[in-house]
Design a protein around this motif. Sequence first.
Motif, mmCIF file in Angstrom:
data_model
loop_
_atom_site.group_PDB
_atom_site.id
_atom_site.type_symbol
_atom_site.label_atom_id
_atom_site.label_comp_id
_atom_site.label_asym_id
_atom_site.label_seq_id
_atom_site.Cartn_x
_atom_site.Cartn_y
_atom_site.Cartn_z
ATOM 1 N N GLY A 230 -1.813 -7.635 -4.686
ATOM 2 C CA GLY A 230 -3.257 -7.810 -4.779
ATOM 3 C C GLY A 230 -3.953 -6.500 -4.505
ATOM 4 O O GLY A 230 -3.308 -5.454 -4.333
ATOM 5 N N PRO A 231 -5.295 -6.494 -4.450
ATOM 6 C CA PRO A 231 -6.026 -5.277 -4.092
ATOM 7 C C PRO A 231 -5.555 -4.743 -2.747
ATOM 8 O O PRO A 231 -5.381 -5.493 -1.790
ATOM 9 N N LEU A 232 -5.348 -3.422 -2.669
ATOM 10 C CA LEU A 232 -4.750 -2.786 -1.499
ATOM 11 C C LEU A 232 -5.734 -1.830 -0.842
ATOM 12 O O LEU A 232 -6.471 -1.112 -1.522
ATOM 13 N N LEU A 233 -5.749 -1.814 0.478
ATOM 14 C CA LEU A 233 -6.556 -0.890 1.255
ATOM 15 C C LEU A 233 -5.671 -0.247 2.315
ATOM 16 O O LEU A 233 -4.886 -0.938 2.974
ATOM 17 N N VAL A 234 -5.790 1.068 2.464
ATOM 18 C CA VAL A 234 -5.007 1.790 3.464
ATOM 19 C C VAL A 234 -5.974 2.510 4.389
ATOM 20 O O VAL A 234 -6.715 3.395 3.962
#
Length: 422
Positions: A230-234
């Motif tokens: 899915g959409p990824l955030l780091v």
Amino acid sequence: MLLAVDLAGKVLWSREFDGDRQGPLYRTAHRKHLRVSESGTVFLIDGDALLGVTGAGEAESGIPMEHGPDEVPGAFTLLREGFCTTWTTAPPRHHDIRVDVRDHSGAVAWSTRIPTEPLGYRGPPGMEEDFMPFEPAMPFEFEPSRHDPLLVAGHRIMTGFFDVSTGQSLSYLLDRYSGRLVHRIPVAGGQYAAIAGPGEFLAGDRGFGLLGTARYDESGIEVVRWDSEGPLLVGPDGAIRCVESGNPVGPLRFRELNADGSTIDGPVLSRSFPARAALDVSGAVVFAQDKALRAIYADSRERVLCETSEEIDSHGRILLLEDGLVAFSTPRELILAETDLGPLPSTGWVCGDGNLRANPSSKVREGLLEGPRVPQGGLHGPTPRQNLVPSQVIATGPPAETPPMCSSSGNSCQVTSAPRAR
């Protein structure tokens, strides 16, 4: 048309562009493709030039982009030394893919042609005997990947392409300074990608019996895999957050992806497609789903920030503005929501390809992103909100690498009277 509006919804200025009917201004998946320099100049591809528009609406001289007669521009991103662009061929013709880097005058520093080859598929690893393979065939039409098509981190570039005829995706890892092809990431129906660290990337697999996310090192070698996509955030701490759009073994959830391939489970999500996501400094994630703007806070609380009468545009952006304001769009409206969220962190992949400043590549240095954590019992706690840097005022200037710019939050919802910017 490019519009500038103030926070009351008043149109400050607008500009129309001729564009290239085969180029990104006319492709639904890439109508969002604007980039903003550190000083606030908006860049877009208009015909055969990269055009800059200042914060006052004045068009700067276009930077020429010479190319082959049947080539059309795909994704682009701003670099400190100039800009990087991908090129495909206008359908129904198809030739090789090309990636180049140019300086601020448009002169080509390097150009790499990536030979395409017949695409086939035998099935996911370990399941080949149970999978109906399809015979290799030349791609009919390539276009940049629907999400996160061009990422730059440290001395590596990762670019993704989507074959319309088969639904397969191809991603390539190149050396940023020479254009040398380092690695071809295997064929998959990938949806999302992200910058994970210096020269390292995350890429999703979806379809054809595959569903998951892998982390690739600077050689293109897969070092860890998660059964989540899915959409990824780091975040700047290296923690990876995923708003799942697919999971092969259970309900969709908000998850944190750990360094050992395990996950930390957050709230259960709807099975409808999630649109865009952004991370604030306290670790809260905001995203759009089911005609609502939603937030999941660092303590795992979920909250509806704002409801809308129609679905939020899945190809649009979620922008975290000053004082907790979140800007987003539906297919017909531009909406501002008042929220309790903070600004974006200054480093990390904190708003995906929705960010306006291209990539945080100048901020991805050794020690800044340290990689995902081994599980320690829960999601991150909140970060104190004092001593935060306010959003920068838009000014004018040449391209530069900077942290991404986007955001979210909300108690109430205000629909502006402005038409949606295109």
